[in-house]
Design an enzyme around this catalytic site. Sequence first.
Site, mmCIF file in Angstrom:
data_model
loop_
_atom_site.group_PDB
_atom_site.id
_atom_site.type_symbol
_atom_site.label_atom_id
_atom_site.label_comp_id
_atom_site.label_asym_id
_atom_site.label_seq_id
_atom_site.Cartn_x
_atom_site.Cartn_y
_atom_site.Cartn_z
ATOM 1 N N ASP A 116 55.896 42.725 37.836
ATOM 2 C CA ASP A 116 57.301 43.086 37.976
ATOM 3 C C ASP A 116 57.917 42.357 39.179
ATOM 4 O O ASP A 116 57.882 41.132 39.229
ATOM 5 C CB ASP A 116 57.412 44.614 38.069
ATOM 6 N N ARG A 117 58.453 43.071 40.157
ATOM 7 C CA ARG A 117 59.047 42.396 41.318
ATOM 8 C C ARG A 117 58.014 41.512 42.026
ATOM 9 O O ARG A 117 58.317 40.407 42.470
ATOM 10 C CB ARG A 117 59.595 43.419 42.323
ATOM 11 N N HIS A 161 69.979 48.841 35.679
ATOM 12 C CA HIS A 161 69.697 48.902 37.111
ATOM 13 C C HIS A 161 69.857 47.531 37.764
ATOM 14 O O HIS A 161 70.199 47.445 38.950
ATOM 15 C CB HIS A 161 68.290 49.447 37.345
ATOM 16 N N TYR A 221 66.849 43.576 44.816
ATOM 17 C CA TYR A 221 67.487 43.331 43.524
ATOM 18 C C TYR A 221 68.774 42.535 43.671
ATOM 19 O O TYR A 221 69.090 41.680 42.824
ATOM 20 C CB TYR A 221 67.766 44.666 42.817
ATOM 21 N N HIS A 281 54.641 49.132 30.453
ATOM 22 C CA HIS A 281 54.980 48.261 31.577
ATOM 23 C C HIS A 281 53.986 48.382 32.719
ATOM 24 O O HIS A 281 53.659 47.379 33.369
ATOM 25 C CB HIS A 281 56.391 48.623 32.071
#
Length: 301
Positions: A116-117, A161, A221, A281
């Site tokens: 992910d990030r 988001h 983000y 995920h």
Amino acid sequence: MGLLIPGFDYRRVPVADGVSLNAAVAGSGSPLVLLHGFPQTHLMWRHVAADLAADHTVICPDLRGYGASDKPAADARADADADADSAAYSKRTMAADIVALARALGHDRFALAGHDRGALVAFRAGLDHPAAITHLACLDVLPTLDMWDVMRGTTAAVGFHLYLMAQPPGLPERMIAACSDDFFGHFLDLWAGDPGAIPAEVRTAYLDACRAAVPSIVADYRASAGVDVDHDRADRDAGRRLTMPLTVLQQDWGAALGYDAAEVWRAWADDLEHRTVGYGHFMAEEAPADIAKALRALLSR
């Protein structure tokens, strides 16, 4: 410090002016750094890290702005400016943190896996520091530029988001802080293929960590809607590619959003193994044995 990965030593390692990362370290052998995603901390790797530490030196940091690592103040103007070297939460800055962390622990070259990030940080590290990264794995993510390219129409609602946290400072932080457990818990619930993979005490640790890091998570983000896009576009225009062996594991997002994920990644990588997986995920927690096996296979290439 809260929950720890059993058998790992914890260190606080300076990586930049005024910024230190919290890192869990264990094992011996060739080094492997594991980077967590959202809305998590290094604890997401607890099962995989313990497995891999049997034959590798495993390093699990909290990214800057997350967990027990430092959370420097962000400059929204820098986050929006491709030429701003001072962008506190650009993936370029966060990738430099990881290279500095590994070097501080004695490793000039290391394998790197991110989810992910953390996978966006790993991707940027592979482009910016190819001499340092021997092998690369990116779990359940697309490069930032491609992510924005495929998010369109009503299907983009799944990424609400991303758009919320891309807004100028103030409103996103206030909205999320007002109901942080509900906000971050929403993603833990929505994205989990197996809710039991994140037990109550780990979920509480994630929510506690996120509650204390709303401004820095939003800044991370926000950078991905500004400076990170510009960095990726400059690299794509210049023909820069990932030259180390790369493994990508991800859910079948393409079926829903209308793109070929493997094709997207082939545009960036010379040596790609791409696999669509059937779990949720949070794959390092839902299928840790499979993820550890995939990372060992990567390291053997």
